[in-house]
Design an enzyme around this catalytic site. Structure first.
Site, short mmCIF file in Angstrom:
data_model
loop_
_atom_site.label_atom_id
_atom_site.label_comp_id
_atom_site.label_asym_id
_atom_site.label_seq_id
_atom_site.Cartn_x
_atom_site.Cartn_y
_atom_site.Cartn_z
NE ARG A 130 -10.97 -10.04 -1.94
CZ ARG A 130 -11.41 -9.03 -2.95
NH1 ARG A 130 -11.70 -9.41 -4.06
NH2 ARG A 130 -11.24 -7.78 -2.49
CE LYS A 163 -3.92 -1.68 2.55
NZ LYS A 163 -5.09 -1.55 1.53
CG ASP A 213 -3.90 -4.33 -0.05
OD1 ASP A 213 -4.04 -4.65 0.95
OD2 ASP A 213 -3.95 -2.98 -0.65
N1 BES Z 1 -8.16 -4.12 4.48
C1 BES Z 1 -8.31 -3.65 3.17
C2 BES Z 1 -9.71 -2.75 2.76
C3 BES Z 1 -9.64 -1.33 3.40
C4 BES Z 1 -8.82 -0.55 2.74
C5 BES Z 1 -10.06 -0.94 4.52
C6 BES Z 1 -9.04 0.66 3.07
C7 BES Z 1 -10.45 0.31 4.79
C8 BES Z 1 -9.88 1.36 4.26
C9 BES Z 1 -8.25 -4.89 2.39
O1 BES Z 1 -7.35 -5.67 2.65
C10 BES Z 1 -7.64 -4.47 0.88
O2 BES Z 1 -6.52 -3.89 0.92
N2 BES Z 1 -8.74 -4.24 -0.06
C11 BES Z 1 -8.19 -3.75 -1.27
C12 BES Z 1 -8.77 -4.74 -2.37
C13 BES Z 1 -8.26 -4.53 -3.75
C14 BES Z 1 -6.88 -4.82 -3.91
C15 BES Z 1 -9.15 -5.48 -4.65
C16 BES Z 1 -8.60 -2.33 -1.56
O3 BES Z 1 -9.82 -2.20 -0.97
O4 BES Z 1 -8.19 -1.30 -1.82
ZN ZN Z 2 -7.24 -5.93 4.73
MN MN Z 3 -5.51 -5.48 1.98
#
Ligand code: BES
Ligand code: ZN
Ligand code: MN
Length: 498
Positions: A353, A279, A349
């Site tokens: 899931r 990230k 990331d």
């Molecule tokens: N934990 C994050 C989701 C998240 C991001 C929650 C920001 C709250 C604020 C999750 O693991 C994640 O990183 N999801 C990605 C998925 C994508 C790579 C398809 C996302 O939401 O960017």
């Molecule tokens: Zn996450």
């Molecule tokens: Mn993530």
């Protein structure tokens, strides 16, 4: 916080009992009940204040007064109720919330809460406990010098009409239990990720169950156990971290022996760096909150244990860190989940899931009446719903109705999102059964669809709490959501199944 109920207080009691503040409700410009009593003891002070219009006329307006030496209490807070007959649940919550908020800067430790006398209803007791607990919440144990302006609000006595004592006492016990659950959830969320590790979450689960071991047991599965179960998808996420993963399983057997349990599954990523698909640095610290699903399961267990709710409930928490390293999961890797489906990891990331799918397969062994998973799953859900509603994804309309009713009753709201198979197409992989991401579009829905593939053996709902579990900015901190919703759902479930 110590809480108690009082009915029928005498003038003598008000003159001598040392409170820091007495909170009383005013109906327009009329002083009834305890407000009238206090006014008489203070030679018409409240009447003077009302005549000089120092208290606004909008429901929830407040004014703080000093009492001089006539009362045991240092201060009086007047709260405008408006017309009593016009107060519905929403306005009641607004008034109570405003009064609790106004208490924050007053340096009060002991409070006599009079609002529940004119409001009368049991819901006023629950709302008051929640509002006051929320106002009193602090997370400052890591500061070497706690803010001296802050006095811990540690005792609240609530006034009620004598006829209301019995039902209100019940409401008070329930609200006390629930507020403990919410506070636990907030504390766990707010803890820094170097403290709140998978190991720590497992310890918290064990401590929760220990005093009630006859009805609640905890099993913590270690890396080798998780491996033996074939949970390769979960393990693939854990691989990049030096923190050992834990599969935490709580089982509460407090209902009839043959009653199928309700299962809560909480995402427990104690830090989500994104892994190799790392990230950006901006606000990355907030990814310590990526275990708020797990925290809400533990908070809900805390609440139902304190309530001694007669229901069979299972909690499953896959807990690990998502970190980059030479051993970490890579984009392109193909792994085999516990259910036997192969998954092509296109983005490390999208790890939530990957740990949840195995936990959801593990849930099958409990032959559940229903499974609800709770996860800070997607940034896309925050874009879709903001910080107001949690995203609710559910196949079965009956389960949807139960959860929506619980959301409305608790004020811990949800918005139902689609889940039809049309969205499944974007999860196709050229090389495996499933890809772990769809496109950018409808990101919270394709994430839910991914999970749906692993939940076909029982009624299932998914709550995406990415936008509701914590607040960013100046007020950064965990909210404790959706502990109220989950507890309300279980309580309602209990009254319908018994
Ligand atoms: N934990 C994050 C989701 C998240 C991001 C929650 C920001 C709250 C604020 C999750 O693991 C994640 O990183 N999801 C990605 C998925 C994508 C790579 C398809 C996302 O939401 O960017
Ligand atoms: Zn996450
Ligand atoms: Mn993530």
């Amino acid at each position: 916080m110590k809480t108690s109920l009082l009915d029928n207080i005498s003038d003598e009691f008000l003159r001598t009992t040392q409170f820091d503040c007495i909170v009383v409700g005013v109906e327009g410009s009329t002083l009834n009940g305890v407000a009238n009593q206090v006014n008489n003891l203070c030679s018409g002070l409240l009447q003077d204040v009302l005549e000089s219009k120092d208290l606004g006329d909008k429901a929830g307006d407040t004014v703080l007064l000093r009492t001089g030496k006539t009362l045991g209490s240092r201060q009086i807070m007047l709260v405008q109720l408006g017309v009593l007959e016009e107060i519905d649940a929403a306005r009641q919550l607004k008034i109570i919330g405003a009064a609790a908020k106004a208490l924050k800067p007053t340096r009060c430790g002991r409070v006599l809460w009079g609002l529940t006398q004119p409001l009368g209803r049991e819901s006023a007791i629950s709302q008051s406990i929640h509002a006051v607990t929320e106002a009193a919440y602090r997370f400052d144990s890591f500061k070497s010098e706690p803010n001296p302006a802050f006095v811990a609000l540690d005792e609240v006595a609530l006034l009620v009409a004598p006829a209301q004592v019995v039902p209100c006492a019940r409401a008070l016990r329930q609200a006390d239990a629930l507020s403990q659950g919410v506070s636990l959830c907030r504390d766990l969320g707010n803890l820094p990720p170097n403290r709140c590790t998978p190991t720590y979450l497992a310890e918290v689960a064990e401590q929760l169950a220990q005093p009630v071991a006859a009805k609640t047991s905890v099993e913590v599965l270690e890396r080798e156990d998780i491996q033996a179960l074939g949970m390769n998808s979960f393990l693939s996420v854990a691989r990049g971290s030096v923190q050992p993963p834990k599969l935490i399983v709580l089982q509460r057997k407090a209902g009839p022996q043959d009653q199928a349990p309700l299962v809560l599954v909480g995402k427990g990523i104690t830090f989500d760096s994104g892994g190799i698909s790392i990230k950006p640095g901006q606000a990355m610290d907030e990814m310590k909150y990526d275990m708020c699903g797990a925290a809400s399961v533990l908070g809900t267990f805390k609440a139902i244990i304190e309530m001694d709710l007669p229901l069979n409930v299972v909690g499953i928490i896959p807990a690990c860190e998502n970190m980059p390293s030479g051993e970490a999961l890579k984009p392109g890797d193909i792994i085999t989940s516990m259910a036997g489906k192969s998954i092509e990891v296109l983005n490390t990331d999208a790890e939530g899931r990957l740990i949840l799918c195995d936990a959801l397969t593990y849930a099958e062994r409990f032959e559940p009446a229903a499974v609800v998973d709770i996860a800070t799953l997607t940034g896309a859900c925050v874009i879709a719903l903001g910080n107001v509603h949690s995203g609710l994804f559910v196949r079965e309309d009956a389960l949807a109705a139960e959860l929506i009713a619980a959301a409305q009753a608790s004020g811990d709201t949800v918005w139902r999102m689609p889940l039809d198979s049309a969205y499944n197409d974007s999860l196709k992989s050229n090389f495996a059964d499933l890809a772990n991401i769809g496109g950018r579009e409808g990101g919270s829905i394709t994430a839910a669809c991914f999970l749906e593939n692993f939940t076909r053996k029982y009624p299932w709902a998914h709550l995406d709490i990415a936008g509701t579990a914590w607040k960013s900015g100046a007020e950064k901190g965990a909210t404790g959501r959706p502990v109220k919703l989950l507890t309300e759902y279980l309580v309602a479930r209990c009254t319908t199944t018994l």
